[in-house]
Motif scaffolding. Structure first.
Motif, PDB file in Angstrom:
ATOM      1  N   ILE A 460      36.057  59.327  -6.664  1.00 40.26           N
ATOM      2  CA  ILE A 460      36.334  60.728  -6.359  1.00 40.26           C
ATOM      3  C   ILE A 460      36.647  61.480  -7.649  1.00 40.26           C
ATOM      4  CG2 ILE A 460      37.796  62.305  -5.028  1.00 40.26           C
ATOM      5  CD1 ILE A 460      38.487  59.758  -3.293  1.00 40.26           C
ATOM      6  N   ASP A 461      35.860  62.500  -7.945  1.00 38.58           N
ATOM      7  CA  ASP A 461      36.159  63.383  -9.080  1.00 38.58           C
ATOM      8  C   ASP A 461      37.116  64.468  -8.607  1.00 38.58           C
ATOM      9  OD1 ASP A 461      34.610  62.098 -10.978  1.00 38.58           O
ATOM     10  OD2 ASP A 461      32.807  63.224 -10.467  1.00 38.58           O
ATOM     11  N   VAL A 462      38.193  64.680  -9.368  1.00 40.06           N
ATOM     12  CA  VAL A 462      39.189  65.678  -8.984  1.00 40.06           C
ATOM     13  C   VAL A 462      39.242  66.796 -10.023  1.00 40.06           C
ATOM     14  CG1 VAL A 462      40.604  64.011  -7.721  1.00 40.06           C
ATOM     15  CG2 VAL A 462      41.048  64.403 -10.152  1.00 40.06           C
ATOM     16  N   LYS A 463      39.728  67.969  -9.601  1.00 30.16           N
ATOM     17  CA  LYS A 463      39.835  69.109 -10.499  1.00 30.16           C
ATOM     18  C   LYS A 463      41.044  68.990 -11.418  1.00 30.16           C
ATOM     19  CE  LYS A 463      37.777  72.028  -6.915  1.00 30.16           C
ATOM     20  NZ  LYS A 463      38.020  73.092  -5.908  1.00 30.16           N
ATOM     21  N   ASP A 464      42.167  68.532 -10.860  1.00 29.87           N
ATOM     22  CA  ASP A 464      43.418  68.429 -11.613  1.00 29.87           C
ATOM     23  C   ASP A 464      43.979  67.023 -11.439  1.00 29.87           C
ATOM     24  OD1 ASP A 464      45.855  68.624 -12.835  1.00 29.87           O
ATOM     25  OD2 ASP A 464      46.567  70.338 -11.666  1.00 29.87           O
ATOM     26  N   VAL A 465      43.829  66.187 -12.463  1.00 36.53           N
ATOM     27  CA  VAL A 465      44.246  64.784 -12.357  1.00 36.53           C
ATOM     28  C   VAL A 465      45.762  64.637 -12.252  1.00 36.53           C
ATOM     29  CG1 VAL A 465      44.465  64.315 -14.836  1.00 36.53           C
ATOM     30  CG2 VAL A 465      43.730  62.476 -13.287  1.00 36.53           C
ATOM     31  N   SER A 466      46.510  65.672 -12.658  1.00 34.60           N
ATOM     32  CA  SER A 466      47.973  65.601 -12.585  1.00 34.60           C
ATOM     33  C   SER A 466      48.465  65.565 -11.138  1.00 34.60           C
ATOM     34  CB  SER A 466      48.605  66.783 -13.320  1.00 34.60           C
ATOM     35  OG  SER A 466      48.310  68.004 -12.662  1.00 34.60           O
ATOM     36  N   LYS A 467      47.602  65.967 -10.195  1.00 35.64           N
ATOM     37  CA  LYS A 467      47.980  65.954  -8.781  1.00 35.64           C
ATOM     38  C   LYS A 467      47.730  64.596  -8.118  1.00 35.64           C
ATOM     39  CE  LYS A 467      47.063  70.896  -8.067  1.00 35.64           C
ATOM     40  NZ  LYS A 467      46.269  71.893  -7.285  1.00 35.64           N
ATOM     41  N   VAL A 468      47.141  63.677  -8.847  1.00 31.19           N
ATOM     42  CA  VAL A 468      46.822  62.356  -8.297  1.00 31.19           C
ATOM     43  C   VAL A 468      48.072  61.484  -8.256  1.00 31.19           C
ATOM     44  CG1 VAL A 468      45.499  60.230  -8.663  1.00 31.19           C
ATOM     45  CG2 VAL A 468      44.429  62.456  -9.086  1.00 31.19           C
ATOM     46  N   ASP A 469      48.269  60.790  -7.136  1.00 30.18           N
ATOM     47  CA  ASP A 469      49.414  59.897  -6.963  1.00 30.18           C
ATOM     48  C   ASP A 469      48.904  58.505  -6.598  1.00 30.18           C
ATOM     49  OD1 ASP A 469      51.740  58.590  -6.437  1.00 30.18           O
ATOM     50  OD2 ASP A 469      52.439  59.931  -4.847  1.00 30.18           O
ATOM     51  N   GLU A 470      48.739  57.656  -7.634  1.00 31.68           N
ATOM     52  CA  GLU A 470      48.206  56.310  -7.403  1.00 31.68           C
ATOM     53  C   GLU A 470      49.153  55.435  -6.593  1.00 31.68           C
ATOM     54  OE1 GLU A 470      45.622  54.227 -10.451  1.00 31.68           O
ATOM     55  OE2 GLU A 470      46.872  55.494 -11.738  1.00 31.68           O
ATOM     56  N   LYS A 471      50.442  55.703  -6.697  1.00 31.25           N
ATOM     57  CA  LYS A 471      51.435  54.839  -6.051  1.00 31.25           C
ATOM     58  C   LYS A 471      51.208  54.720  -4.549  1.00 31.25           C
ATOM     59  CE  LYS A 471      54.151  53.361  -9.356  1.00 31.25           C
ATOM     60  NZ  LYS A 471      54.333  51.912  -9.586  1.00 31.25           N
ATOM     61  N   ILE A 472      50.874  55.836  -3.898  1.00 31.87           N
ATOM     62  CA  ILE A 472      50.767  55.778  -2.436  1.00 31.87           C
ATOM     63  C   ILE A 472      49.509  55.037  -1.983  1.00 31.87           C
ATOM     64  CG2 ILE A 472      52.124  57.866  -2.111  1.00 31.87           C
ATOM     65  CD1 ILE A 472      49.561  59.365  -1.551  1.00 31.87           C
ATOM     66  N   ILE A 473      48.553  54.809  -2.897  1.00 30.97           N
ATOM     67  CA  ILE A 473      47.372  54.019  -2.546  1.00 30.97           C
ATOM     68  C   ILE A 473      47.775  52.574  -2.266  1.00 30.97           C
ATOM     69  CG2 ILE A 473      45.137  53.166  -3.391  1.00 30.97           C
ATOM     70  CD1 ILE A 473      44.841  55.742  -4.968  1.00 30.97           C
ATOM     71  N   GLU A 474      48.887  52.139  -2.874  1.00 30.64           N
ATOM     72  CA  GLU A 474      49.382  50.779  -2.668  1.00 30.64           C
ATOM     73  C   GLU A 474      49.834  50.542  -1.226  1.00 30.64           C
ATOM     74  OE1 GLU A 474      52.380  49.934  -5.539  1.00 30.64           O
ATOM     75  OE2 GLU A 474      51.116  50.419  -7.264  1.00 30.64           O
ATOM     76  N   GLN A 475      49.999  51.609  -0.465  1.00 26.46           N
ATOM     77  CA  GLN A 475      50.416  51.472   0.930  1.00 26.46           C
ATOM     78  C   GLN A 475      49.227  51.177   1.848  1.00 26.46           C
ATOM     79  OE1 GLN A 475      52.371  55.171   1.903  1.00 26.46           O
ATOM     80  NE2 GLN A 475      53.610  55.149   0.032  1.00 26.46           N
ATOM     81  N   THR A 476      48.025  51.164   1.301  1.00 24.67           N
ATOM     82  CA  THR A 476      46.820  51.010   2.104  1.00 24.67           C
ATOM     83  C   THR A 476      46.190  49.631   1.924  1.00 24.67           C
ATOM     84  OG1 THR A 476      45.297  51.789   0.378  1.00 24.67           O
ATOM     85  CG2 THR A 476      46.417  53.461   1.707  1.00 24.67           C
ATOM     86  N   GLN A 477      45.043  49.456   2.565  1.00 26.54           N
ATOM     87  CA  GLN A 477      44.300  48.197   2.443  1.00 26.54           C
ATOM     88  C   GLN A 477      43.522  48.094   1.140  1.00 26.54           C
ATOM     89  OE1 GLN A 477      42.189  47.127   6.315  1.00 26.54           O
ATOM     90  NE2 GLN A 477      42.635  49.304   6.601  1.00 26.54           N
ATOM     91  N   ALA A 478      43.455  49.179   0.392  1.00 15.76           N
ATOM     92  CA  ALA A 478      42.703  49.171  -0.867  1.00 15.76           C
ATOM     93  C   ALA A 478      43.236  48.093  -1.794  1.00 15.76           C
ATOM     94  CB  ALA A 478      42.785  50.534  -1.538  1.00 15.76           C
ATOM     95  N   LYS A 479      42.320  47.515  -2.584  1.00 18.13           N
ATOM     96  CA  LYS A 479      42.700  46.419  -3.480  1.00 18.13           C
ATOM     97  C   LYS A 479      43.343  46.915  -4.769  1.00 18.13           C
ATOM     98  CE  LYS A 479      40.616  43.476  -0.703  1.00 18.13           C
ATOM     99  NZ  LYS A 479      40.032  44.421   0.271  1.00 18.13           N
ATOM    100  N   GLY A 480      43.303  48.212  -4.991  1.00 13.18           N
ATOM    101  CA  GLY A 480      43.864  48.771  -6.214  1.00 13.18           C
ATOM    102  C   GLY A 480      43.178  50.084  -6.544  1.00 13.18           C
ATOM    103  N   SER A 481      43.536  50.667  -7.667  1.00 14.84           N
ATOM    104  CA  SER A 481      42.924  51.934  -8.071  1.00 14.84           C
ATOM    105  C   SER A 481      42.901  52.044  -9.585  1.00 14.84           C
ATOM    106  CB  SER A 481      43.698  53.118  -7.482  1.00 14.84           C
ATOM    107  OG  SER A 481      45.040  53.116  -7.948  1.00 14.84           O
TER     108      SER A 481
END
Length: 511
Positions: A460-481
């Protein structure tokens, strides 16, 4: 500028990945057709195998056109059908203008005993043109996609409406193709010399070159830039050029596919195969690491580790998709990942030194099918498996030693079983809730610029990378980010296509 360049490279590699997946099917079908044509087969089977071979040969001999249309279509932001049409027309126009200029300037090469091989020219769809191989498709595909994205949405008033939109993009491509078709007749010979020099350098580097190539191919996986290393060597002249049964092929994978389809025309596997064995670590290295993770896991958690890792290990070994497994330990210990890359380079170098000429860029299934039509005395596949067994043992003991010695928090030794995967979610196939978390993690719908996927990652390409929160991805089934510039990569696994489509639907994304 650096981030923009990386973004463009990632976009190119993502687009190439989708095309290469079709080539994997082509290789498997060529292998099956070759088996059907063996002498002991009944005549109707042999005839049917010949028909299938002809179909696949048409694809193999026109990869440049396939790359041109494929790249343009995948890189186009919208109106993809129109983009494919503009790409096809542009490709044909290039052949016509290039041939016309060579003819008018008296620059057409005369065929020798081996036809046009070695003259710098080739016959493509009936035109004698500058021999750019699949580079023509790659370059023209990228240019067409850029022009199409720039002009395909420009509309004029009613009187001139017919000249707007996709037709305007086509109109712009006419002078672009004219300049390109004429220009390459002077520029490409020099480029060709550079490619030949690079190939010779890798050849002269011998085992060291094999080690460097294999190490880089494995170590760069977290960045996604490994595609930029192996794709040129497998599908362009960087991997080598040779003539087989009257046709010229470039790139390690393309050359092997041609050898597989014409086993009677070869007496040895072309040396370019050294760039097409990087599937070795996907099977044997992964198995050794898996056994080490089980052995070093806390006794009460071994069953959980097995149930968690086994699906990703199976996918890695059989299909050659390793990222779901890689991200189970990459973030736990970058040093372990470095050793993983070094072992990969060491064993692929060893395979080359021992005389193995076995093709394997995906998993064991593809490897067995593709090598089966060729004589064992050529592929030396027995060496491949013997070294593979040794590799499993070495990977197991090296990983086990490092994990224990450094107390690394690999699966089964930490509080959470794996980076980006909660225990309670292992095996959960419902991604709807996770997709909503992904939307939140990338800063919401308004922060999204583009949504795509590769083999295993939602990108996913984002406009403002400062709004990205990788921490909450850890709450999902995703293997990482992984976040690279403005590109957020969420490691999903084999269901990535399904998740990508569901993600687009959830945010009402229109391309």
């Amino acid at each position: 500028m650096k981030e923009k360049l990386i973004k463009l490279m990632n976009k190119f590699s993502r687009s190439m990945t989708g095309i290469v997946m079709f080539l994997a099917i082509m290789g498997t079908v060529i292998a099956l057709a070759t088996i059907m044509k063996l002498e002991f087969m009944p005549e109707p089977i042999v005839a049917f195998g010949g028909l299938i071979s002809s179909m696949m040969d048409a694809m193999l001999n026109n990869l440049s056109l396939i790359f041109c249309v494929g790249l343009t279509t995948t890189m186009a932001k919208n109106k993809k059908v129109d983009a494919a049409l503009v790409a096809t027309i542009s490709y044909l126009m290039f052949l016509a203008v290039n041939n016309a200029w060579l003819t008018s300037q008296g620059m057409l090469a005369e065929p020798g005993e081996m036809g046009l091989f070695g003259t710098g020219q080739a016959i493509v769809l009936g035109f004698q043109v500058s021999d750019m191989g699949v580079f023509l498709g790659m370059i023209l595909g990228c240019i067409t996609a850029f022009v199409f994205n720039k002009f395909a949405n420009v509309e004029f008033s009613d009187m001139f409406k017919i000249y707007g939109g996709s037709r305007l993009a086509f109109a712009v491509m006419i002078p672009v193709v004219l300049v390109l078709g004429v220009g390459v007749t002077y520029i490409w010979p020099t480029v060709n010399d550079g490619i030949a020099a690079t190939t010779e350098f890798m050849k002269d580097a011998g085992p060291g070159g094999v080690f460097a190539y294999a190490f880089g191919n494995r170590f760069l996986i977290p960045t996604g830039l490994h595609h930029m290393l192996w794709m040129p060597f497998c599908f362009t002249g960087f991997g080598g050029v040779t003539e087989i049964a009257g046709n010229v092929y470039s790139g390690a994978a393309n050359i092997f596919y041609a050898e597989m389809a014409n086993p009677g025309a070869i007496t040895a596997i072309h040396e370019s195969v050294r760039f097409a064995t990087f599937g070795f670590a996907k099977a044997f290295g992964v198995l050794g690491a898996f056994l080490a993770f089980i052995k070093t896991a806390k006794p009460e958690r071994r069953k959980q580790v097995i149930s968690m890792l086994l699906p990703s290990v199976f996918v890695a070994m059989v299909a050659g998709i390793t990222e779901p497994f890689d991200f189970m330990f990459l973030f736990a210990s970058p040093l372990l990942w470095l050793v993983h890359g070094l072992l990969t380079g060491l064993f692929e170098m060893l395979l080359w030194l021992l005389g193995s000429r076995t093709y394997m860029i995906y998993g064991l299934l593809d490897m067995v099918i593709c090598n089966l039509p060729l004589p064992i005395e050529l592929t030396k596949i027995h060496i491949f498996f013997i070294v593979g067994i040794i590799a499993v043992i070495v990977w197991f003991f090296v990983f086990q030693f490092m994990i224990k010695k450094m107390d690394l928090k690999t699966p089964g030794r930490e509080l959470v079983l794996a980076t980006g995967a909660n225990e309670g979610q292992i095996g959960n196939s419902d991604w709807d809730a996770d997709i909503q978390v992904f939307v939140q993690a990338v800063g919401g719908v308004d922060n999204i610029e583009s949504i795509e996927n590769c083999f295993t990652r939602l990108r996913i390409d984002v406009k403002d990378v400062s709004k990205v929160d990788e921490k909450i991805i850890e709450q999902t089934q995703a293997k990482g980010s992984v976040v690279k510039g403005n590109n957020v990569q969420i490691i999903i696994g084999m269901k990535v296509q399904e998740v990508c489509e569901a993600f687009k639907a959830s945010v009402n994304w229109e391309e």
